[in-house]
Design a protein around this motif. Structure first.
Motif, PDB file in Angstrom:
ATOM      1  N   HIS A 140       0.859  -1.185   0.000  1.00 30.06           N
ATOM      2  CA  HIS A 140       0.000   0.000   0.000  1.00 30.06           C
ATOM      3  C   HIS A 140       0.893   1.232   0.000  1.00 30.06           C
ATOM      4  CE1 HIS A 140      -3.414   2.589   0.371  1.00 30.06           C
ATOM      5  NE2 HIS A 140      -2.815   3.205   1.385  1.00 30.06           N
ATOM      6  N   ILE A 141       0.518   2.199  -0.814  1.00 26.03           N
ATOM      7  CA  ILE A 141       1.278   3.443  -0.922  1.00 26.03           C
ATOM      8  C   ILE A 141       0.436   4.594  -0.386  1.00 26.03           C
ATOM      9  CG2 ILE A 141       2.530   4.978  -2.477  1.00 26.03           C
ATOM     10  CD1 ILE A 141       2.350   2.565  -4.540  1.00 26.03           C
ATOM     11  N   ASP A 142       0.932   5.235   0.652  1.00 25.11           N
ATOM     12  CA  ASP A 142       0.326   6.470   1.154  1.00 25.11           C
ATOM     13  C   ASP A 142       1.101   7.610   0.499  1.00 25.11           C
ATOM     14  OD1 ASP A 142      -0.349   8.776   2.549  1.00 25.11           O
ATOM     15  OD2 ASP A 142      -0.392   7.800   4.509  1.00 25.11           O
ATOM     16  N   LYS A 143       0.561   8.130  -0.602  1.00 24.77           N
ATOM     17  CA  LYS A 143       1.293   9.118  -1.402  1.00 24.77           C
ATOM     18  C   LYS A 143       1.531  10.414  -0.634  1.00 24.77           C
ATOM     19  CE  LYS A 143      -0.158   7.266  -5.864  1.00 24.77           C
ATOM     20  NZ  LYS A 143      -0.937   7.493  -7.105  1.00 24.77           N
ATOM     21  N   LYS A 144       0.549  10.805   0.160  1.00 23.03           N
ATOM     22  CA  LYS A 144       0.674  12.056   0.914  1.00 23.03           C
ATOM     23  C   LYS A 144       1.854  11.994   1.881  1.00 23.03           C
ATOM     24  CE  LYS A 144      -1.670  14.827   4.422  1.00 23.03           C
ATOM     25  NZ  LYS A 144      -2.816  14.868   5.372  1.00 23.03           N
ATOM     26  N   ASN A 145       1.983  10.869   2.578  1.00 21.82           N
ATOM     27  CA  ASN A 145       3.032  10.730   3.602  1.00 21.82           C
ATOM     28  C   ASN A 145       4.275   9.999   3.105  1.00 21.82           C
ATOM     29  OD1 ASN A 145       1.772  11.931   6.065  1.00 21.82           O
ATOM     30  ND2 ASN A 145       0.213  10.388   5.640  1.00 21.82           N
ATOM     31  N   LYS A 146       4.266   9.606   1.825  1.00 17.88           N
ATOM     32  CA  LYS A 146       5.380   8.865   1.234  1.00 17.88           C
ATOM     33  C   LYS A 146       5.725   7.621   2.061  1.00 17.88           C
ATOM     34  CE  LYS A 146       7.785  11.993  -1.866  1.00 17.88           C
ATOM     35  NZ  LYS A 146       9.107  12.428  -2.338  1.00 17.88           N
ATOM     36  N   LEU A 147       4.685   6.876   2.418  1.00 11.87           N
ATOM     37  CA  LEU A 147       4.837   5.634   3.183  1.00 11.87           C
ATOM     38  C   LEU A 147       4.490   4.448   2.293  1.00 11.87           C
ATOM     39  CD1 LEU A 147       3.079   6.296   6.619  1.00 11.87           C
ATOM     40  CD2 LEU A 147       5.483   5.769   6.291  1.00 11.87           C
ATOM     41  N   VAL A 148       5.340   3.436   2.315  1.00 14.08           N
ATOM     42  CA  VAL A 148       5.076   2.211   1.554  1.00 14.08           C
ATOM     43  C   VAL A 148       5.113   1.041   2.534  1.00 14.08           C
ATOM     44  CG1 VAL A 148       5.707   0.813  -0.428  1.00 14.08           C
ATOM     45  CG2 VAL A 148       6.283   3.254  -0.398  1.00 14.08           C
ATOM     46  N   THR A 149       4.036   0.254   2.579  1.00 12.41           N
ATOM     47  CA  THR A 149       3.956  -0.828   3.551  1.00 12.41           C
ATOM     48  C   THR A 149       3.546  -2.141   2.888  1.00 12.41           C
ATOM     49  OG1 THR A 149       1.722  -0.035   4.113  1.00 12.41           O
ATOM     50  CG2 THR A 149       3.509   0.600   5.590  1.00 12.41           C
ATOM     51  N   THR A 150       4.016  -3.247   3.467  1.00 13.80           N
ATOM     52  CA  THR A 150       3.638  -4.584   3.004  1.00 13.80           C
ATOM     53  C   THR A 150       3.656  -5.533   4.196  1.00 13.80           C
ATOM     54  OG1 THR A 150       4.040  -6.252   1.287  1.00 13.80           O
ATOM     55  CG2 THR A 150       5.985  -5.353   2.373  1.00 13.80           C
ATOM     56  N   SER A 151       2.883  -6.606   4.126  1.00 12.26           N
ATOM     57  CA  SER A 151       2.616  -7.416   5.331  1.00 12.26           C
ATOM     58  C   SER A 151       3.723  -8.401   5.687  1.00 12.26           C
ATOM     59  CB  SER A 151       1.308  -8.183   5.144  1.00 12.26           C
ATOM     60  OG  SER A 151       1.387  -9.054   4.033  1.00 12.26           O
ATOM     61  N   ALA A 152       4.471  -8.910   4.714  1.00  9.55           N
ATOM     62  CA  ALA A 152       5.545  -9.882   4.966  1.00  9.55           C
ATOM     63  C   ALA A 152       5.062 -11.011   5.883  1.00  9.55           C
ATOM     64  CB  ALA A 152       6.784  -9.174   5.505  1.00  9.55           C
ATOM     65  N   PHE A 153       5.783 -11.276   6.974  1.00 10.51           N
ATOM     66  CA  PHE A 153       5.454 -12.422   7.830  1.00 10.51           C
ATOM     67  C   PHE A 153       4.254 -12.203   8.751  1.00 10.51           C
ATOM     68  CE2 PHE A 153       9.686 -14.004   6.649  1.00 10.51           C
ATOM     69  CZ  PHE A 153       9.413 -15.352   6.474  1.00 10.51           C
ATOM     70  N   MET A 154       3.547 -11.097   8.599  1.00  9.86           N
ATOM     71  CA  MET A 154       2.236 -11.001   9.247  1.00  9.86           C
ATOM     72  C   MET A 154       1.295 -12.017   8.605  1.00  9.86           C
ATOM     73  SD  MET A 154       2.441  -8.660  11.615  1.00  9.86           S
ATOM     74  CE  MET A 154       0.925  -7.766  12.022  1.00  9.86           C
ATOM     75  N   CYS A 155       1.691 -12.489   7.424  1.00 12.23           N
ATOM     76  CA  CYS A 155       0.929 -13.482   6.677  1.00 12.23           C
ATOM     77  C   CYS A 155       1.607 -14.846   6.777  1.00 12.23           C
ATOM     78  CB  CYS A 155       0.832 -13.063   5.216  1.00 12.23           C
ATOM     79  SG  CYS A 155      -0.167 -14.175   4.196  1.00 12.23           S
ATOM     80  N   ASN A 156       0.816 -15.856   6.946  1.00  7.99           N
ATOM     81  CA  ASN A 156       1.330 -17.229   6.933  1.00  7.99           C
ATOM     82  C   ASN A 156       1.393 -17.680   5.472  1.00  7.99           C
ATOM     83  OD1 ASN A 156       2.085 -19.794   7.604  1.00  7.99           O
ATOM     84  ND2 ASN A 156       0.087 -20.435   8.357  1.00  7.99           N
TER      85      ASN A 156
END
Length: 225
Positions: free
Chosen positions: A188-204
């Motif tokens: 997910h890209i938060d363009k306003k805050n320039k944040l990029v996130t992904t779940s990685a090992f939060m997912c099995n």
């Protein structure tokens, strides 16, 4: 233009009390492939506790976050207070319980946590100077605490076998953030805050899917520089 300079913050060595090793390795591989110039950092503080990864139980040992992180860094690491915002273009923080235990007190206090001072200062500096920040696994909780109203993903918000840590999303929402459901290979890209996130090992999920999701995060962080 020269190489993009990326700071990566580690939180120890090992999923239960430090940085998730596979996530940090994936970050480094994707940054290397993209030709980025990387400097690893960690706060010079003691870990909240030390966990025996064979038994998943705490021990009586005392270990230092910077010293343990140096295992992943092959010794090439600096104390986080040495980071200069003027010499760095982007920030990435891999996950692992060290984020919630050593970089913050999220593991104990949830949304009422505090963030380790040098980590808080670093994230706030990158945000204030509009430089991109990439966060994976549990690391987005740091942004949830420090950047009001930001948009993030830690995967899906309904707990199940695939998403065992989905309750984290509620605490993030309670802090006023918008959580966006994304699969493990998505970002997910938060363009306003320039944040990029992904779940990685939060997912099995299979490790190659986690690796690919982190690759998408790294790619987008570099694009936003």
């Amino acid at each position: 233009m020269g190489k993009t300079r990326v700071a990566v913050i580690l939180s120890g060595c090992g999923v239960y009390d430090g940085t998730e090793v596979h996530e940090s390795s994936a970050v480094m591989v994707h940054l290397s492939r993209a030709g980025a110039e990387v400097q690893l950092y960690a706060p010079n503080v003691n870990q909240m506790h030390v966990v025996n990864h064979l038994t998943s139980k705490p021990t009586e040992e005392v270990r230092n976050v910077l010293v343990e992180s140096s295992r992943i860094a092959r010794g090439n690491i600096k104390e986080l207070v040495q980071l200069s915002i003027n010499d760095t273009d982007a920030l990435i923080i891999p996950g692992g319980f060290g984020v919630a235990k050593n970089l913050s007190s999220w593991a104990v206090k949830g949304k009422d946590c505090s963030v380790e001072p040098s980590v808080e200062l670093t994230i706030k500096k990158f945000h204030a100077t509009k430089k991109p920040i990439g966060l994976c696994c549990i690391a987005p909780v740091l942004a949830a605490k420090l950047i009001p109203g930001c948009e993030l993903t830690v995967g899906y918000d309904t707990e199940c076998e695939k998403w065992p840590h989905a309750k984290t999303t509620q605490a993030m929402k309670d802090l006023g953030c918008k959580h966006v459901n994304k699969n493990v290979n998505e970002i997910h890209i938060d363009k306003k805050n320039k944040l990029v996130t992904t779940s990685a090992f939060m997912c099995n999920a299979p490790i190659h899917e986690i690796f690919d999701g982190i690759g998408e995060m790294v790619k987008e962080v570099l694009r936003l520089v």
